[in-house]
Design a protein around this motif. Structure first.
Motif, PDB file in Angstrom:
ATOM      1  N   VAL A  32      -1.050  13.417   0.397  1.00  0.00           N
ATOM      2  CA  VAL A  32      -0.482  14.275  -0.113  1.00  0.00           C
ATOM      3  C   VAL A  32       1.424  14.637   0.920  1.00  0.00           C
ATOM      4  CG1 VAL A  32      -2.099  15.505  -0.737  1.00  0.00           C
ATOM      5  CG2 VAL A  32      -1.445  16.198   1.132  1.00  0.00           C
ATOM      6  N   PRO A  33       1.908  15.306   0.636  1.00  0.00           N
ATOM      7  CA  PRO A  33       2.772  15.518   1.552  1.00  0.00           C
ATOM      8  C   PRO A  33       2.843  16.142   2.412  1.00  0.00           C
ATOM      9  CG  PRO A  33       3.632  16.506  -0.728  1.00  0.00           C
ATOM     10  CD  PRO A  33       1.974  16.002  -0.918  1.00  0.00           C
ATOM     11  N   GLY A  34       3.427  14.969   3.736  1.00  0.00           N
ATOM     12  CA  GLY A  34       3.245  15.662   5.261  1.00  0.00           C
ATOM     13  C   GLY A  34       2.609  14.372   5.590  1.00  0.00           C
ATOM     14  N   ASP A  35       1.407  13.724   5.056  1.00  0.00           N
ATOM     15  CA  ASP A  35       1.082  12.550   5.129  1.00  0.00           C
ATOM     16  C   ASP A  35       1.296  11.382   5.889  1.00  0.00           C
ATOM     17  OD1 ASP A  35      -1.648  14.437   5.170  1.00  0.00           O
ATOM     18  OD2 ASP A  35      -2.437  12.859   3.074  1.00  0.00           O
ATOM     19  N   LYS A  36       0.526  11.110   7.434  1.00  0.00           N
ATOM     20  CA  LYS A  36       1.170   9.734   7.759  1.00  0.00           C
ATOM     21  C   LYS A  36       0.244   8.819   7.550  1.00  0.00           C
ATOM     22  CE  LYS A  36       2.254   8.167  12.221  1.00  0.00           C
ATOM     23  NZ  LYS A  36       1.530   6.980  13.609  1.00  0.00           N
ATOM     24  N   LEU A  37       1.471   7.334   6.872  1.00  0.00           N
ATOM     25  CA  LEU A  37       0.837   6.418   6.294  1.00  0.00           C
ATOM     26  C   LEU A  37       0.392   5.234   7.434  1.00  0.00           C
ATOM     27  CD1 LEU A  37       3.855   5.351   4.123  1.00  0.00           C
ATOM     28  CD2 LEU A  37       1.176   6.468   3.716  1.00  0.00           C
ATOM     29  N   PRO A  38      -0.472   4.667   7.748  1.00  0.00           N
ATOM     30  CA  PRO A  38      -0.465   3.739   8.543  1.00  0.00           C
ATOM     31  C   PRO A  38       0.138   3.483   9.570  1.00  0.00           C
ATOM     32  CG  PRO A  38      -1.917   3.179   6.873  1.00  0.00           C
ATOM     33  CD  PRO A  38      -1.873   4.260   6.414  1.00  0.00           C
ATOM     34  N   THR A  39       0.577   2.805  11.125  1.00  0.00           N
ATOM     35  CA  THR A  39       1.669   2.123  10.696  1.00  0.00           C
ATOM     36  C   THR A  39       1.195   1.054  10.605  1.00  0.00           C
ATOM     37  OG1 THR A  39      -0.040   1.273  13.189  1.00  0.00           O
ATOM     38  CG2 THR A  39       1.332   3.634  13.428  1.00  0.00           C
ATOM     39  N   ALA A  40       2.421  -0.190  11.115  1.00  0.00           N
ATOM     40  CA  ALA A  40       2.490  -1.406  10.447  1.00  0.00           C
ATOM     41  C   ALA A  40       1.299  -1.980  11.095  1.00  0.00           C
ATOM     42  CB  ALA A  40       3.862  -2.012  10.546  1.00  0.00           C
ATOM     43  N   ARG A  41       1.688  -1.662  12.700  1.00  0.00           N
ATOM     44  CA  ARG A  41       0.731  -2.569  13.278  1.00  0.00           C
ATOM     45  C   ARG A  41      -1.044  -2.228  12.595  1.00  0.00           C
ATOM     46  NH1 ARG A  41       0.583  -1.748  19.491  1.00  0.00           N
ATOM     47  NH2 ARG A  41       2.090  -3.569  19.470  1.00  0.00           N
ATOM     48  N   GLU A  42      -1.234  -0.662  12.432  1.00  0.00           N
ATOM     49  CA  GLU A  42      -2.504  -1.274  11.749  1.00  0.00           C
ATOM     50  C   GLU A  42      -2.659  -2.207  10.493  1.00  0.00           C
ATOM     51  OE1 GLU A  42      -2.939   3.739  13.489  1.00  0.00           O
ATOM     52  OE2 GLU A  42      -1.784   3.552  12.052  1.00  0.00           O
ATOM     53  N   VAL A  43      -1.888  -1.088   9.366  1.00  0.00           N
ATOM     54  CA  VAL A  43      -2.396  -2.283   8.188  1.00  0.00           C
ATOM     55  C   VAL A  43      -2.092  -3.764   8.676  1.00  0.00           C
ATOM     56  CG1 VAL A  43      -1.295  -2.830   5.979  1.00  0.00           C
ATOM     57  CG2 VAL A  43      -0.528  -0.971   6.874  1.00  0.00           C
ATOM     58  N   VAL A  44      -1.503  -4.128   9.799  1.00  0.00           N
ATOM     59  CA  VAL A  44      -1.241  -5.762  10.213  1.00  0.00           C
ATOM     60  C   VAL A  44      -2.641  -5.896  10.277  1.00  0.00           C
ATOM     61  CG1 VAL A  44      -0.853  -7.164  11.440  1.00  0.00           C
ATOM     62  CG2 VAL A  44       1.018  -6.559  10.521  1.00  0.00           C
ATOM     63  N   GLU A  45      -3.493  -5.246  11.323  1.00  0.00           N
ATOM     64  CA  GLU A  45      -5.181  -5.453  11.896  1.00  0.00           C
ATOM     65  C   GLU A  45      -5.776  -5.800  10.827  1.00  0.00           C
ATOM     66  OE1 GLU A  45      -5.317  -2.702  14.988  1.00  0.00           O
ATOM     67  OE2 GLU A  45      -3.348  -3.567  16.126  1.00  0.00           O
ATOM     68  N   ALA A  48      -4.208  -8.607   8.245  1.00  0.00           N
ATOM     69  CA  ALA A  48      -4.234  -9.918   8.303  1.00  0.00           C
ATOM     70  C   ALA A  48      -2.627 -10.677   7.526  1.00  0.00           C
ATOM     71  CB  ALA A  48      -4.731 -10.923   8.144  1.00  0.00           C
ATOM     72  N   VAL A  49      -1.958  -9.892   7.474  1.00  0.00           N
ATOM     73  CA  VAL A  49      -0.296  -9.735   6.455  1.00  0.00           C
ATOM     74  C   VAL A  49       0.393  -9.316   7.636  1.00  0.00           C
ATOM     75  CG1 VAL A  49      -1.313  -9.119   4.726  1.00  0.00           C
ATOM     76  CG2 VAL A  49       0.554  -7.253   6.491  1.00  0.00           C
ATOM     77  N   ASN A  50       2.005  -9.829   7.613  1.00  0.00           N
ATOM     78  CA  ASN A  50       2.749  -9.888   8.492  1.00  0.00           C
ATOM     79  C   ASN A  50       3.356  -8.411   8.832  1.00  0.00           C
ATOM     80  OD1 ASN A  50       5.735 -10.216   9.094  1.00  0.00           O
ATOM     81  ND2 ASN A  50       5.208 -12.660   9.061  1.00  0.00           N
ATOM     82  N   PRO A  51       4.264  -8.428   9.996  1.00  0.00           N
ATOM     83  CA  PRO A  51       4.104  -6.271   9.475  1.00  0.00           C
ATOM     84  C   PRO A  51       5.502  -6.857   8.985  1.00  0.00           C
ATOM     85  CG  PRO A  51       3.652  -8.104  12.211  1.00  0.00           C
ATOM     86  CD  PRO A  51       3.672  -8.676  10.675  1.00  0.00           C
ATOM     87  N   ASN A  52       6.458  -7.820   8.863  1.00  0.00           N
ATOM     88  CA  ASN A  52       7.469  -7.626   7.399  1.00  0.00           C
ATOM     89  C   ASN A  52       6.849  -7.184   6.068  1.00  0.00           C
ATOM     90  OD1 ASN A  52       9.888  -8.170   9.936  1.00  0.00           O
ATOM     91  ND2 ASN A  52       9.463  -9.977   9.561  1.00  0.00           N
ATOM     92  N   THR A  53       6.659  -8.021   5.985  1.00  0.00           N
ATOM     93  CA  THR A  53       5.494  -7.430   4.529  1.00  0.00           C
ATOM     94  C   THR A  53       5.602  -6.333   4.667  1.00  0.00           C
ATOM     95  OG1 THR A  53       4.836  -9.763   4.666  1.00  0.00           O
ATOM     96  CG2 THR A  53       4.417  -8.070   2.790  1.00  0.00           C
TER      97      THR A  53
END
Length: 144
Positions: A32-45, A48-53
C-alpha cells in the motif's frame, strides 16, 4: 513486504517478473502507499539475480508512477492499483475453484489456459472499447 519469486524457465525477463509481482502485490493490497520495497541487495540475496536487474524493474515502476526512490532511504510505494484485496470473498471462491481444478487432475498450464480463456471472454468488451476509443482519438493510424 513482497517476496519475489523468479521463474528462470518462464521465458519472461527477470525484471518484468519483478514488475509484474510488484503490481500484483499492489492490486491485492499486499503493498500500500507508503510501504517500502525490499532493497536491491535484499532482492539479490533472496533471488540471486543481478542488482542491475532489480534496479531496472524499480526504475520501470517509478516511470509508471507506482513507486518513488528516496535517496538514502529506499524505494516506496506511491499509489495502489487494487480493487481486489487479498481477503476478498472472490479470492476465497477462486481458491476453492483452483483446488477443485487441481483435484480433477488439471495441470497448472491447463488451469491458466482455462482461466485466461474465461477472462478474455468476460473482458473482451473492455478491450474492444479501448481499441475503439484509441481509433477515435487517432483515426487512420495517425499516432499524433
Amino acid at each position: 513486504m513482497v517476496d519475489y519469486r523468479i521463474d528462470r524457465h518462464s521465458g519472461v525477463a527477470t525484471y518484468v517478473q519483478i514488475v509484474q509481482q510488484t503490481k500484483q502485490a499492489l492490486r491485492l493490497g499486499v503493498l500500500v502507499p507508503g510501504d517500502k520495497l525490499p532493497t536491491a541487495r535484499e532482492v539479490v540475496e533472496a533471488t540471486a539475480v543481478n542488482p542491475n536487474t532489480v534496479l531496472k524493474a524499480y526504475r520501470e515502476l517509478e516511470r509508471e508512477g507506482l513507486v518513488e526512490a528516496r535517496r538514502g532511504l529506499g524505494t516506496f510505494v506511491r499509489r495502489s492499483l487494487g480493487a481486489a484485496p487479498a481477503d476478498s470473498p472472490l479470492r476465497a471462491e477462486l481458491e476453492d475453484w483452483a483446488a477443485r481444478a487441481r483435484e480433477s487432475g488439471l495441470e497448472r498450464e491447463d488451469v491458466a489456459a482455462l482461466f485466461t480463456a474465461v477472462l478474455e471472454k468476460h473482458f473482451q468488451a473492455d478491450q474492444s472499447d479501448q481499441a475503439h476509443q484509441a481509433h477515435q482519438a487517432h483515426p487512420q493510424g495517425d499516432p499524433s
